[in-house]
Scaffold this motif. Structure first.
Motif, PDB file in Angstrom:
ATOM      1  N   VAL A  68     100.412  91.306 120.310  1.00 59.97           N
ATOM      2  CA  VAL A  68     100.231  89.432 119.279  1.00 59.97           C
ATOM      3  C   VAL A  68      99.056  89.120 119.172  1.00 59.97           C
ATOM      4  O   VAL A  68      99.405  87.853 118.760  1.00 59.97           O
ATOM      5  CB  VAL A  68     100.032  88.905 121.506  1.00 59.97           C
ATOM      6  N   ASP A  69      98.512  90.709 118.532  1.00 60.85           N
ATOM      7  CA  ASP A  69      97.099  90.265 117.622  1.00 60.85           C
ATOM      8  C   ASP A  69      97.714  90.664 116.179  1.00 60.85           C
ATOM      9  O   ASP A  69      96.804  89.728 115.798  1.00 60.85           O
ATOM     10  CB  ASP A  69      96.457  91.767 117.885  1.00 60.85           C
ATOM     11  N   GLY A  70      98.728  90.491 116.009  1.00 65.28           N
ATOM     12  CA  GLY A  70      99.134  90.385 114.794  1.00 65.28           C
ATOM     13  C   GLY A  70      98.637  91.438 114.016  1.00 65.28           C
ATOM     14  O   GLY A  70      98.296  91.333 112.655  1.00 65.28           O
ATOM     15  N   PHE A  71      97.835  92.595 114.484  1.00 63.02           N
ATOM     16  CA  PHE A  71      97.303  93.438 113.766  1.00 63.02           C
ATOM     17  C   PHE A  71      98.357  94.951 113.291  1.00 63.02           C
ATOM     18  O   PHE A  71      97.710  96.112 112.438  1.00 63.02           O
ATOM     19  CB  PHE A  71      96.353  94.646 114.276  1.00 63.02           C
ATOM     20  N   HIS A  72      98.741  94.830 113.214  1.00 62.82           N
ATOM     21  CA  HIS A  72     100.108  96.131 113.222  1.00 62.82           C
ATOM     22  C   HIS A  72     100.316  95.647 112.068  1.00 62.82           C
ATOM     23  O   HIS A  72     100.793  94.698 111.769  1.00 62.82           O
ATOM     24  CB  HIS A  72     101.336  96.171 114.262  1.00 62.82           C
ATOM     25  N   PRO A  73     100.778  97.323 111.087  1.00 62.78           N
ATOM     26  CA  PRO A  73     101.433  97.051 109.535  1.00 62.78           C
ATOM     27  C   PRO A  73     102.503  96.060 109.615  1.00 62.78           C
ATOM     28  O   PRO A  73     102.568  95.685 108.354  1.00 62.78           O
ATOM     29  CB  PRO A  73     101.118  98.554 109.393  1.00 62.78           C
ATOM     30  N   VAL A  74     103.587  96.253 110.358  1.00 56.43           N
ATOM     31  CA  VAL A  74     104.372  95.203 110.475  1.00 56.43           C
ATOM     32  C   VAL A  74     104.182  94.408 110.268  1.00 56.43           C
ATOM     33  O   VAL A  74     105.499  93.528 109.824  1.00 56.43           O
ATOM     34  CB  VAL A  74     105.818  96.065 111.037  1.00 56.43           C
ATOM     35  N   ASN A  75     103.274  93.413 111.072  1.00 52.91           N
ATOM     36  CA  ASN A  75     103.601  92.284 111.450  1.00 52.91           C
ATOM     37  C   ASN A  75     102.245  91.606 109.822  1.00 52.91           C
ATOM     38  O   ASN A  75     102.742  90.998 109.354  1.00 52.91           O
ATOM     39  CB  ASN A  75     102.717  91.423 112.785  1.00 52.91           C
ATOM     40  N   VAL A  94      93.229  85.043 106.586  1.00 53.16           N
ATOM     41  CA  VAL A  94      93.539  84.151 105.515  1.00 53.16           C
ATOM     42  C   VAL A  94      93.389  83.450 104.806  1.00 53.16           C
ATOM     43  O   VAL A  94      93.908  82.309 104.060  1.00 53.16           O
ATOM     44  CB  VAL A  94      92.390  83.559 106.725  1.00 53.16           C
ATOM     45  N   SER A  95      93.154  84.382 103.814  1.00 56.85           N
ATOM     46  CA  SER A  95      93.410  84.048 102.325  1.00 56.85           C
ATOM     47  C   SER A  95      95.010  84.537 102.108  1.00 56.85           C
ATOM     48  O   SER A  95      95.178  83.252 101.591  1.00 56.85           O
ATOM     49  CB  SER A  95      92.463  85.440 101.286  1.00 56.85           C
ATOM     50  N   ILE A  96      95.651  85.448 102.759  1.00 57.98           N
ATOM     51  CA  ILE A  96      96.898  85.297 102.233  1.00 57.98           C
ATOM     52  C   ILE A  96      98.089  84.154 102.830  1.00 57.98           C
ATOM     53  O   ILE A  96      98.637  83.580 102.528  1.00 57.98           O
ATOM     54  CB  ILE A  96      97.780  86.310 103.252  1.00 57.98           C
ATOM     55  N   LEU A  97      97.290  83.687 104.140  1.00 55.38           N
ATOM     56  CA  LEU A  97      97.792  82.254 104.773  1.00 55.38           C
ATOM     57  C   LEU A  97      97.655  81.091 103.971  1.00 55.38           C
ATOM     58  O   LEU A  97      98.678  80.314 103.481  1.00 55.38           O
ATOM     59  CB  LEU A  97      97.331  82.391 105.879  1.00 55.38           C
ATOM     60  N   LEU A  98      96.859  81.382 103.473  1.00 50.57           N
ATOM     61  CA  LEU A  98      96.463  79.417 102.995  1.00 50.57           C
ATOM     62  C   LEU A  98      97.158  80.030 101.386  1.00 50.57           C
ATOM     63  O   LEU A  98      96.864  78.851 100.627  1.00 50.57           O
ATOM     64  CB  LEU A  98      94.842  79.306 102.536  1.00 50.57           C
ATOM     65  N   LYS A 155     105.483  90.827 107.514  1.00 52.10           N
ATOM     66  CA  LYS A 155     106.132  90.037 107.446  1.00 52.10           C
ATOM     67  C   LYS A 155     105.642  89.227 106.843  1.00 52.10           C
ATOM     68  O   LYS A 155     105.816  88.232 106.287  1.00 52.10           O
ATOM     69  CB  LYS A 155     106.055  90.146 108.831  1.00 52.10           C
ATOM     70  N   MET A 156     103.243  88.974 107.466  1.00 53.09           N
ATOM     71  CA  MET A 156     103.143  87.873 107.207  1.00 53.09           C
ATOM     72  C   MET A 156     103.013  88.024 105.339  1.00 53.09           C
ATOM     73  O   MET A 156     103.230  86.716 105.035  1.00 53.09           O
ATOM     74  CB  MET A 156     101.690  88.213 107.763  1.00 53.09           C
ATOM     75  N   LEU A 157     102.824  88.717 104.829  1.00 51.15           N
ATOM     76  CA  LEU A 157     102.601  88.705 103.440  1.00 51.15           C
ATOM     77  C   LEU A 157     103.664  88.459 103.099  1.00 51.15           C
ATOM     78  O   LEU A 157     103.715  87.322 102.070  1.00 51.15           O
ATOM     79  CB  LEU A 157     102.351  90.077 102.966  1.00 51.15           C
ATOM     80  N   ASN A 161     105.888  85.704 104.195  1.00 50.65           N
ATOM     81  CA  ASN A 161     106.389  84.929 104.603  1.00 50.65           C
ATOM     82  C   ASN A 161     107.293  85.346 105.486  1.00 50.65           C
ATOM     83  O   ASN A 161     108.372  84.055 105.543  1.00 50.65           O
ATOM     84  CB  ASN A 161     106.320  83.643 103.387  1.00 50.65           C
ATOM     85  N   ILE A 162     107.590  86.315 105.900  1.00 46.17           N
ATOM     86  CA  ILE A 162     108.424  86.623 107.464  1.00 46.17           C
ATOM     87  C   ILE A 162     108.117  86.126 108.443  1.00 46.17           C
ATOM     88  O   ILE A 162     106.709  86.101 108.803  1.00 46.17           O
ATOM     89  CB  ILE A 162     109.128  87.485 107.587  1.00 46.17           C
ATOM     90  N   PRO A 163     108.388  85.036 109.914  1.00 45.47           N
ATOM     91  CA  PRO A 163     107.750  85.202 110.906  1.00 45.47           C
ATOM     92  C   PRO A 163     107.523  86.229 111.792  1.00 45.47           C
ATOM     93  O   PRO A 163     108.254  87.156 111.252  1.00 45.47           O
ATOM     94  CB  PRO A 163     109.397  84.342 112.430  1.00 45.47           C
ATOM     95  N   CYS A 164     106.791  86.046 112.390  1.00 46.96           N
ATOM     96  CA  CYS A 164     105.974  87.426 112.115  1.00 46.96           C
ATOM     97  C   CYS A 164     104.605  86.755 113.580  1.00 46.96           C
ATOM     98  O   CYS A 164     104.490  85.485 113.247  1.00 46.96           O
ATOM     99  CB  CYS A 164     105.358  88.349 111.536  1.00 46.96           C
ATOM    100  N   TYR A 165     104.117  87.831 114.036  1.00 42.44           N
ATOM    101  CA  TYR A 165     102.728  87.943 114.619  1.00 42.44           C
ATOM    102  C   TYR A 165     101.706  87.245 114.324  1.00 42.44           C
ATOM    103  O   TYR A 165     101.259  88.350 113.062  1.00 42.44           O
ATOM    104  CB  TYR A 165     102.478  88.362 116.067  1.00 42.44           C
ATOM    105  N   LEU A 166     101.212  86.301 113.986  1.00 39.12           N
ATOM    106  CA  LEU A 166      99.558  85.950 112.936  1.00 39.12           C
ATOM    107  C   LEU A 166      98.579  86.338 113.994  1.00 39.12           C
ATOM    108  O   LEU A 166      98.387  85.789 114.571  1.00 39.12           O
ATOM    109  CB  LEU A 166      99.843  84.497 112.738  1.00 39.12           C
ATOM    110  N   PRO A 167      97.757  87.222 113.363  1.00 38.25           N
ATOM    111  CA  PRO A 167      95.911  87.788 113.578  1.00 38.25           C
ATOM    112  C   PRO A 167      95.600  86.087 114.087  1.00 38.25           C
ATOM    113  O   PRO A 167      95.389  84.551 113.839  1.00 38.25           O
ATOM    114  CB  PRO A 167      95.553  88.313 112.094  1.00 38.25           C
TER     115      PRO A 167
END
Ligand code: NAP
Length: 199
Positions: A24-31, A79-83, A34-36, A38-44
């Protein structure tokens, strides 16, 4: 897992020991991966909280220049990736600054949205901020104070009173990004307790 860990513990090893579906912290490399993409994942939690804040206040991000001060794995980088992702909020043109960046004042001054996440108390002055900018202060530092009962006060990376008159929006410290981080973490935790975030 609560960071920071004591020095003798390998952070990477512990991070990767958490099951991605429960991360749920979204720190695992898999998450992170996925964030990179834009696949659904736990965001930090902190970047996710900032995105919720932008969404709730209907702040236009598309086509805006966002300057992020700081490039840590838990705040600045995600946050730079998300924006800059193709989504809403998102579609910003993002500049990331760090301790080796030259002319940081000049770069910050070009920001429509300025996110300060460096942990340097009262680093951002009014001279570094463009009129009408949105300023999001992530930094939290405990400094000694004779004015409080506890002997300490919490200070952000931004000189709030100096900068606020120039901003269209600004987050305070405390009471800004901190509570949004908690909200985002609880949203992730709730999602994990139900079906989970993966489709
Ligand atoms: P961190 O891991 O120490 O990273 C700090 C980043 O800032 C690094 O990228 C560093 O550059 C950069 N930096 C440091 N001094 C700088 C300077 N003078 N000029 C330009 N860049 C500089 O910190 P963090 O974990 O990201 O946290 C940052 C701040 O946010 C801290 O105050 C922390 O307490 C706060 N925080 C708040 C929340 C919340 O919920 N509100 C959540 C997390 C963190 P290099 O990479 O070159 O070293």
């Amino acid at each position: 897992m609560q960071l920071p860990l004591p020095k003798h513990i390998n952070v990477q090893k512990i991070t990767e020991a958490v099951l991605p579906a429960k991360d749920v912290d979204g720190f695992h490399p898999v998450n992170s991966g996925k964030m990179l993409q834009n696949i659904p994942c736990y965001l930090p939690a902190t970047p996710y909280g900032i995105m919720l804040l932008l969404e709730r206040y209907k702040i236009e991000t598309s086509g805006k220049h966002c300057v992020v001060l700081g490039r840590s794995n838990i705040v600045g980088l995600p946050v730079s990736i998300l924006l800059e992702r193709n989504s809403n909020p998102g579609n910003c043109t993002v500049t990331v600054c760090h301790s080796k960046t030259k002319n940081i004042e000049e770069i910050a001054h070009r920001a429509d949205i300025l996110i300060a996440a460096i942990g340097q108390p009262e680093f951002v002055t009014a001279a570094m901020v463009k009129n009408g900018a949105v300023v999001i202060d992530v930094g939290i530092t405990r400094i000694k104070s004779l004015e409080t009962k506890s002997g300490f006060r919490l200070v952000g990376d931004v000189i709030f009173d100096d900068v606020a008159p120039k901003c269209s929006y600004i987050t305070p410290v405390p009471g800004g990004v901190g509570p949004m981080t908690i909200t985002a973490l609880l949203k992730n935790t709730l999602a994990a307790s139900k079906k989970g975030i993966y489709q």
